[in-house]
Scaffold this active site. Structure first.
Site, PDB file in Angstrom:
ATOM      1  N   ASP A 137      -5.370   1.261  -6.253  1.00  0.00           N
ATOM      2  CA  ASP A 137      -4.035   1.069  -6.818  1.00  0.00           C
ATOM      3  C   ASP A 137      -4.009   0.355  -8.161  1.00  0.00           C
ATOM      4  OD1 ASP A 137      -2.802   2.145  -4.577  1.00  0.00           O
ATOM      5  OD2 ASP A 137      -2.545   0.205  -3.590  1.00  0.00           O
TER       6      ASP A 137
ATOM      7  N   GLU B  69      -0.576  -0.974  -9.736  1.00  0.00           N
ATOM      8  CA  GLU B  69       0.862  -1.082  -9.510  1.00  0.00           C
ATOM      9  C   GLU B  69       1.424  -2.119 -10.485  1.00  0.00           C
ATOM     10  OE1 GLU B  69       1.734   0.039  -4.939  1.00  0.00           O
ATOM     11  OE2 GLU B  69       0.896  -1.961  -5.218  1.00  0.00           O
TER      12      GLU B  69
ATOM     13  N   GLU C 203      -7.541   4.226  -0.676  1.00  0.00           N
ATOM     14  CA  GLU C 203      -6.567   4.127  -1.764  1.00  0.00           C
ATOM     15  C   GLU C 203      -7.060   3.140  -2.813  1.00  0.00           C
ATOM     16  OE1 GLU C 203      -1.850   2.850  -2.288  1.00  0.00           O
ATOM     17  OE2 GLU C 203      -2.637   3.410  -0.320  1.00  0.00           O
TER      18      GLU C 203
END
Length: 214
Positions: free
Chosen positions: A30, A32, A28
């Site tokens: 990210d 955010e 993953e």
């Protein structure tokens, strides 16, 4: 992707743009965006997971109001590095440091996702500030999605032998030149608010090896 974040009191919300593979040992990457009370800046939270293991967080404040207009957020992911970019300015580079034993996500295909979700157990001031549902609905806007990639289908990649044949290919070997490195250092000096590589309290047994690699 161009994004415009939730305006006003966005405390407790998280707006995302990320890549992720399925399964329990997922990879993953990210972006955010952690909301905040009106007038307080967003926190841009970045992280990298490999085989389900993360703990590679870096956080930033932005040098503009991300709710006033659209801004471009880019993830470059190739076998050598991951580069997070905001409006063409690199803010973070996560290099492939498998040579020192650091996991790097390069063996699983990932899909791109976007979401807006409630995370008031941790997102704003460590969960101290909760979501004010009287302010709902919370709206973030996305536009201008653009992708250059090797497409994985039926067990095969659209890039033969891992090369860029059939695509523009430049991103597969792209790296930061000296000017881009200088811009990234400027961002990290002035706008980085958390770096796992300096958190000795979190890693009392010693900082991760990649933190000392060139």
């Amino acid at each position: 992707m161009q994004m415009k974040l939730v305006p006003g009191n966005s405390a407790g919300t998280v707006t995302t743009l990320y890549l992720k593979s399925p399964g329990t040992t997922w990879d993953e990457i990210d972006f955010e965006f952690l909301g905040n009370l009106s007038g307080d800046p967003y926190t841009l939270h970045t992280n990298v997971y490999t085989q389900g293991k993360g703990d590679k967080e870096q956080q930033f404040k932005l040098w503009f109001d991300p709710t006033a207009d659209f801004h471009t957020y880019t993830i470059l992911w190739n076998p050598q590095r991951i580069i997070f970019t905001v409006d063409g300015t690199p803010i973070r580079e996560f290099k492939n440091m498998e040579s020192v034993g650091t996991l790097f996500p390069k063996n699983q295909p990932m899909r791109m996702y976007s979401s807006l979700w409630n995370a008031d157990d941790w997102a704003t001031r460590g969960g101290l500030v909760k979501t004010d549902w009287s302010k709902a609905p919370f709206t973030a806007s996305y536009r201008g999605f653009n992708q250059e990639a090797c497409v994985w289908s039926n067990g095969k990649s659209s890039c033969p032998n891992g090369s860029g044949q059939g695509t523009t290919g430049s991103w597969l070997s792209q790296e930061l030149d000296s000017t881009a490195q200088e811009r990234m250092r400027w961002v990290q000096k002035n706008y980085m608010i958390y770096n796992y590589c300096t958190d000795t309290k979190r890693f009392p047994q010693g900082l991760p090896k990649e933190c000392f690699a060139a």
